[in-house]
Write an enzyme that holds these catalytic residues in place. Structure first.
Site, PDB file in Angstrom:
ATOM      1  N   LYS A 189     -60.119  48.320  12.900  1.00 45.64           N
ATOM      2  CA  LYS A 189     -59.419  47.086  12.521  1.00 45.64           C
ATOM      3  C   LYS A 189     -60.314  46.263  11.619  1.00 45.64           C
ATOM      4  CE  LYS A 189     -55.526  45.001  12.731  1.00 45.64           C
ATOM      5  NZ  LYS A 189     -54.321  45.676  12.260  1.00 45.64           N
ATOM      6  N   SER A 386     -49.642  47.676  10.757  1.00 47.40           N
ATOM      7  CA  SER A 386     -49.882  46.791  11.891  1.00 47.40           C
ATOM      8  C   SER A 386     -48.562  46.165  12.344  1.00 47.40           C
ATOM      9  CB  SER A 386     -50.936  45.742  11.538  1.00 47.40           C
ATOM     10  OG  SER A 386     -51.627  45.327  12.695  1.00 47.40           O
TER      11      SER A 386
END
Length: 585
Positions: A189, A386
């Site tokens: 991430k 996402s």
């Protein structure tokens, strides 16, 4: 007292003037719109459809009340695809002229869908020719689908492979006295890395290299097929920048000719059997796409409908806007389509880097509820990463382009600590009183306590667990598998299909065909959601758009950083979005 009354009077007069200015602006706008609406497009015989691509192309453009006051000439992909399909059978359109420039902001996935539409157009036997003063790599990718590709004598041919540059802010923040406190789940991430690193982490470098290779491989494979040049040869040309000059590009079969603009026009005139170039009839692509289609009663489409719900932009709480996915407006659109008996299936078109995890979950719940009533197919554009993937993972089937960037299944939170900036550099101090131990939970003016960090981490872990649970249930995968391909990692469309995040490769056209198949219907017409804004809402959005374009113009290459910082929530929030402070060239 006299000065006071002068000040009040001046304000009153000023406000009256502003009201009059706005009144006349609206009168002028209405008059302009009347003229715009009456400007019917008349296509003449032997016309050429001229396509330019010097603007970004959203999936669906904002139209309606103020088309001529938007300050931009954007055309939506949905309208562009429809126009190319219509031109295929329009007897007055003899061919397509791709009149390109070095500026080509549209994403690869968008260009890939346009290429596919032009490939279909070529089945009509009509010509497709491309010309540019100079080709960017993405511009050439689109142009290569043409029967003939031409370039100006002194133009630049840019073909050297893709690179991705990420800007890091850690040093800047340290100089300002700001510490960005990060809570995340997912070693990949990397959306937060610009705040805490000075270069890419090994994980970020690995994923970026992989999806960049995937994008390039797709580009050169398509170009190789269109130009009849091997992939190996194209990579040799790119590695050594052998096609930089027009004459070299022609020798290498990258282009078919090196011409001045007048010479290009003469070729087009010859193609439509016109003696003089001033007699050429070019049809503006945007006007053609927006012009009404005349159909006879017998040719009118079926009463069956498929709803295409456009979810484009950042995902936020609230109503959203034309190019923002609001939890309220998209949820309402899905619910309305699900409850309409005339609508037999839903296609959720996603073009989003993500955003609010809570807003994403709200939208997903509506997708799941709709799927219980009728088929729901997701179609991914440039991004569905996402939160963009989150809202679609509950669909019956998911389509993505090979060049789509998706995945990024991970979450994070950012809490700035500006104590040094406020205290040491600005001389600002704080004091407060509280009724309870943690009434001052998370303050900008101090670092997080261990208790606050623990609570935030627990929130992140819970959100991540919910995310991978939804993906596992929607995709019929185990949570362990989703976790292994999650961790915030970004994938291209081809890899996403291989690991189970995507069902099929294809664009909106293929998604609509699958939706019709699942709904067991053959004839249908497409209806678009959400509804268009009313006139006042559109005016406010357009004024905001003018401001955004001004800021973008002034900041240039720094604008993505401004957008990223602006997206950081002012209150504690869990975010699900892809890393996007990057420039692919």
């Amino acid at each position: 007292m006299k000065q006071f009354f002068k000040f009040v009077l001046a304000n009153i007069v000023g406000n009256i003037i502003i009201v009059f200015v706005l009144f006349f602006f609206f009168i002028g706008a209405i008059a302009g719109l009347a003229a715009f609406g009456s400007d019917e497009l008349r296509v003449k015989e032997k016309s050429i459809l001229e396509i330019t691509m010097d603007y970004d192309m959203p999936d669906r453009e904002m139209t309606g009340a103020f088309p001529s006051f938007s300050g931009t000439q954007t055309l939506g992909l949905n309208a562009a695809m429809g126009a190319i399909k219509r031109a295929k059978t329009d007897p007055k359109i003899h061919g397509i002229f791709l009149n390109l420039t070095m500026e080509n902001p549209a994403g690869l996935a968008t260009l890939q869908e346009l290429r596919q539409a032009i490939e279909d157009f070529k089945e009509s036997g009509k010509f497709v020719w491309a010309y540019s003063d100079g080709y960017s790599q993405t511009g050439y990718y689109l142009a290569s689908v043409a029967d003939k590709v031409y370039i100006h004598n002194e133009g630049l041919f840019d073909f050297r492979g893709l690179s991705s540059q990420i800007m890091f802010l850690k040093g800047t923040l340290e100089k300002l006295g700001v510490e960005m406190q990060i809570i995340r789940h997912g070693k990949f991430k990397s959306a937060i890395e610009p705040f805490v690193n000075e270069k890419m982490s090994p994980e970020s470098r690995e994923q970026t290299q992989r999806y960049l290779n995937g994008l390039w491989n797709t580009m050169v494979a398509d170009i190789a097929e269109s130009r009849d040049i091997s992939v190996k040869e194209l990579n040799r040309i790119a590695n050594n920048m052998l096609a930089m000059y027009p004459a070299d590009a022609q020798k290498l079969n990258m282009v078919d000719g090196v011409l001045s603009h007048n010479e290009m026009l003469q070729l087009l005139a010859d193609a439509v059997e016109e003696e003089r170039i001033d007699k050429l009839e070019f049809v503006n692509f945007r006007r053609y796409a927006r012009s009404p289609v005349q159909t006879s009663r017998r040719d009118r489409p079926s009463k069956n409908r498929i709803a295409v719900i456009y979810a484009q932009g950042d995902i936020t709480m609230g109503r959203g806007a034309a190019y923002t996915i609001g939890s309220q407006n998209i949820s309402r659109a899905i619910r309305k389509a699900a409850n309409d008996d005339k609508i037999k299936a839903i296609v959720l078109r996603v073009n989003s880097p993500g955003g609010s995890a809570l807003a994403s979950d709200i939208i997903l719940q509506e997708v799941i509820a709709a799927k219980a009533k009728k088929p729901v197919v997701a179609s991914f554009g440039r991004y569905a990463a996402s939160g963009g993937y989150y809202i679609a993972c509950g669909a019956n089937m998911i389509f993505a382009q090979p060049t789509t960037i998706t995945g990024s299944i991970g979450v994070y939170g950012t809490i700035p600590n500006a104590k040094k900036l406020l205290n040491d550099k600005l001389g600002v101090t704080f004091d407060e009183v509280s009724t309870n131990t943690n009434a001052d939970f998370l303050r900008l003016s101090r670092p997080m306590t261990s208790f606050e960090r623990e609570k935030m981490q627990a929130w992140i872990e819970q959100t991540y667990n919910t995310f991978i649970t939804h993906v596992a249930e929607g995709r019929n995968l185990t949570k362990a598998h989703v976790d292994s391909i999650g961790q915030g990692r970004v994938w291209n469309g081809i890899d996403a299909k291989a690991i189970g995040l995507v069902d099929e490769l294809g664009g909106l056209k293929e998604a609509l065909e699958k939706a019709a198949e699942l709904a067991q219907i053959e004839d249908y017409r497409v209806v678009n959601f959400p509804r268009e804004r009313d006139q006042f809402e559109q005016l406010l959005e357009l004024l905001g758009g003018v401001k955004a374009r001004t800021v973008k113009s002034e900041m240039g290459e720094w604008y993505p950083m401004y957008e990223f910082v602006k997206s950081i929530p002012s209150k504690p929030a869990v975010m699900a979005r892809k890393p996007y402070i990057e420039e692919i060239r």
